[in-house]
Design an enzyme around this catalytic site. Structure first.
Site, PDB file in Angstrom:
ATOM      1  N   GLY A 272      -0.070  -8.189  -0.981  1.00  0.00           N
ATOM      2  CA  GLY A 272      -0.270  -7.143   0.073  1.00  0.00           C
ATOM      3  C   GLY A 272      -1.522  -6.867   0.443  1.00  0.00           C
ATOM      4  N   ASN A 273      -1.656  -5.702   1.234  1.00  0.00           N
ATOM      5  CA  ASN A 273      -2.960  -4.992   1.585  1.00  0.00           C
ATOM      6  C   ASN A 273      -2.973  -3.697   1.566  1.00  0.00           C
ATOM      7  OD1 ASN A 273      -2.492  -3.884   4.332  1.00  0.00           O
ATOM      8  ND2 ASN A 273      -1.770  -6.323   4.489  1.00  0.00           N
ATOM      9  N   ARG A 274      -4.295  -2.990   1.858  1.00  0.00           N
ATOM     10  CA  ARG A 274      -4.036  -1.492   1.308  1.00  0.00           C
ATOM     11  C   ARG A 274      -3.951  -0.823   2.829  1.00  0.00           C
ATOM     12  NH1 ARG A 274      -9.959  -0.411  -0.014  1.00  0.00           N
ATOM     13  NH2 ARG A 274      -9.192   1.648  -0.250  1.00  0.00           N
ATOM     14  N   SER A 275      -3.358  -1.478   3.817  1.00  0.00           N
ATOM     15  CA  SER A 275      -3.052  -0.597   5.171  1.00  0.00           C
ATOM     16  C   SER A 275      -1.884   0.447   4.841  1.00  0.00           C
ATOM     17  CB  SER A 275      -2.893  -1.629   6.023  1.00  0.00           C
ATOM     18  OG  SER A 275      -2.351  -0.746   7.354  1.00  0.00           O
TER      19      SER A 275
ATOM     20  N   ALA B 161      -1.731  -4.791   9.715  1.00  0.00           N
ATOM     21  CA  ALA B 161      -2.238  -5.585   8.898  1.00  0.00           C
ATOM     22  C   ALA B 161      -1.459  -6.645   8.532  1.00  0.00           C
ATOM     23  CB  ALA B 161      -2.970  -5.070   7.619  1.00  0.00           C
TER      24      ALA B 161
END
Ligand code: C5P
Length: 445
Positions: free
Chosen positions: A201-204, A274
Site C-alpha cells: 500500500g501507500n501512505r495516502s 495514489a
C-alpha cells in the site's frame, strides 16, 4: 463580504479571535457581536482591535441607525462561534433579548453556528431538538468535535478549529460555479493483496481527494467519489453531502473499473488517488508463513495506468467530448525546477489537461491537513501555485479547471452539448467582485 461574527459565553471564545483574524485577513468586513457573557472571556477592546470595527452588545447603542436590525439586514453571512447551549436554545425559540438575538432575527443571510459545550449538554435531548429545529430552518452547523473539554473531560462538545469553521462558513456562500457538471474524483490509496492478511500500500490518507469532492459538491457539481481505503472520519463531510455518491474500491483494478464507469458520463475527471504502479503477480490464497524456512520472493507485475487509459478513451471518442482530465503527481525532487520539469513530462505522457504536482516526503503531503502544489496546464505552463489547507488546494484546482474549460470553450465551437454554463466566474456573492482565488490563495502566475 459583510460578515457578522456572534460570540457567546464559552471558553472557546478565545479561538474566535482567530476566526475574526482569518476573515479580516481574507478581506472581509467583520462586525463582532458578543453577548455580555462572551465579554467575560474575551474583552471588548480585543474584538474591536482585531475586527477594526466598533463593537457593542447593546440594542440601545447607535439607535439612530437602527443598529439592532441593520446589522442583520446588511450581513452577507453570520457566524456564531462558540454557540453555547443557551444561545442555541434562544435561537431555536427566536428570542431577541440582546443585539445578537435581534441581528439573527433580522437577517436573511446564511447562518453558520459552531456549537461548544460539555458533552452531556450537547447530548441532552433539549439541545438535540434545538439543533434539529435550527437545521430544519437552514442553519449550518459546524462541529462540535470530539476532544478535550474545559475541566479535563472529553467527548463531543469541543468547538471545531477556527480554520475549519472559516472554511465551512465561506463555502456556504461559495458561488455554484460547477452547477450542472458531473465530476468523478478518485481519492485515497490502493492496496494490492499479497495474501489474505497482507498488502502493498501507500501512505495516502484520501484527505486531498475528499476535499476535492466536497469542494466540487459545494460549488454545485454532482460528484462520484471513488474512495480507496479512506477512513470514515476523513470521509465524513463527503458522506453527509447529498450531491456526492461514494463508491468504495480496494485495489488498482477495482479503482480502475469504478473510475471507468464514473468517467463514462463525467464532464471532469480528477485522479487524486495514489494508485499502486505494481501488484504481486500471484496472490497467495493462504497466509504466507515462515515455516518453509525460505525467504519469500514477491514478483510484481505492472498495473495499467488508469488516468492514461481514460485520456485514451477520450482521444478515441469513447468518452464525452470536452471532458477535462486532471492527474496528480507526488514527487520527491531535489530541486523545485526538477519537480516542475517532471510534472510537465508526466502531463504530456499521460495526455491530461492539468497536472497537480506536490512534493511529498516522510513529513510532507501525506496524512497532513495542509498541502502545497503547482498546477501545470497547456504547453507545460504553471497556471497556479497554492499553499494552504487541502480544501484551499481543492478550490484552487477547481478554479484552474473552470478557467481551463472556459478557455477551451472560447477557442472551440465544438463543445460538449452539456458543457454550457459550466464555467462561470468565481466571484463571491455580496463581495467586492475580486476573484476569490486571487484574494484567498496566494496565486502566482
Ligand atoms: O506516474 P504517477 O504514478 O506519478 O502518476 C500519478 C497520477 O497517475 C495520479 O493522478 C494517479 O492517480 C494516476 N495513476 C493512475 N494509474 C496508475 C498509477 C497512477 O491513474 N496505475
Amino acid at each position: 463580504m459583510n460578515i457578522v461574527v456572534g460570540v457567546t459565553g464559552g471558553i472557546a471564545a478565545y479561538k474566535t479571535v482567530t476566526i475574526v483574524r482569518l476573515l479580516t485577513k481574507a478581506g472581509h468586513d467583520v462586525t463582532v457581536v458578543p453577548t455580555d457573557d462572551a465579554l467575560r472571556f474575551v474583552g471588548l477592546p480585543t474584538w474591536e482591535a482585531i475586527s477594526r470595527n466598533a463593537v457593542t452588545t447593546s440594542v440601545h447603542d447607535d439607535v439612530a441607525r437602527v443598529r439592532h436590525v441593520a446589522l442583520g439586514q446588511n450581513a452577507d453571512l453570520i457566524i456564531v462561534a462558540p454557540a453555547t447551549a443557551n444561545t442555541i436554545a434562544a435561537m431555536a425559540a427566536g428570542l431577541a433579548s440582546d443585539l445578537l438575538g435581534t441581528t439573527l432575527l433580522a437577517t436573511e443571510a446564511p447562518v453558520v453556528i459552531a456549537p461548544a459545550m460539555h458533552a452531556e449538554m450537547w447530548r441532552h435531548p433539549a439541545t438535540q431538538a434545538n439543533i434539529a429545529t435550527l437545521r430544519s430552518r437552514g442553519v449550518h452547523i459546524v462541529g462540535p468535535d470530539d476532544g478535550e473539554l474545559a475541566g479535563g473531560d472529553s467527548g463531543p462538545g469541543r468547538m471545531s478549529e477556527p480554520e475549519h469553521i472559516v472554511e465551512q462558513a465561506l463555502a456556504v456562500r461559495a458561488e455554484p460555479d460547477l452547477q450542472g457538471l458531473r465530476v468523478a474524483v478518485s481519492a485515497g490509496g490502493t492496496r494490492e493483496p499479497i495474501d489474505p492478511v497482507r498488502y502493498l500500500g501507500n501512505r495516502s490518507s484520501g484527505k486531498q481527494g475528499t476535499a476535492l469532492a466536497v469542494a466540487a459538491a459545494e460549488r454545485g457539481a454532482d460528484v462520484v467519489l471513488v474512495a480507496a481505503n479512506i477512513d470514515a472520519a476523513t470521509l465524513h463531510d463527503a458522506t453527509a453531502h447529498p450531491k456526492i455518491r461514494i463508491v468504495t474500491s480496494g485495489t488498482a483494478a477495482e479503482l480502475g473499473e469504478a473510475m471507468g464507469a464514473a468517467a463514462a458520463d463525467a464532464h471532469v475527471v480528477i485522479m487524486a488517488a495514489a494508485v499502486a504502479d505494481y501488484r504481486p503477480a500471484e496472490v497467495s490464497t493462504r497466509k504466507i508463513t515462515k515455516e518453509g524456512g525460505e525467504t519469500p520472493v514477491i514478483t510484481l507485475v505492472q498495473n495499467p495506468d488508469i488516468v492514461a487509459g481514460l485520456a485514451e478513451r477520450r482521444s478515441e471518442g469513447t468518452a464525452p467530448r470536452g471532458q477535462t482530465i486532471v492527474a496528480f503527481a507526488a514527487e520527491t525532487p531535489q530541486t523545485p525546477e526538477e519537480m516542475i520539469e517532471r510534472a510537465r513530462r508526466k502531463r504530456e505522457r499521460k495526455n491530461v489537461d492539468l497536472l497537480v504536482v506536490n512534493e511529498v516526503g516522510w513529513s510532507k503531503g501525506f496524512e497532513t491537513t495542509d498541502n502545497a502544489a503547482h498546477i501545470i496546464g497547456d504547453a507545460g505552463a504553471v497556471v497556479g501555485t497554492v499553499d494552504g489547507t487541502k480544501r484551499e488546494v481543492a478550490d484552487a484546482v477547481w478554479n484552474a479547471v473552470v478557467r481551463y474549460r472556459r478557455g477551451q470553450q472560447a477557442g472551440s465551437h465544438d463543445q460538449h452539448p452539456d458543457a454550457a454554463d459550466t464555467t462561470a466566474t468565481t466571484r463571491q456573492p455580496g463581495g467586492s467582485g475580486a476573484p476569490r482565488q486571487l484574494r484567498r490563495h496566494r496565486w502566482r502566475g
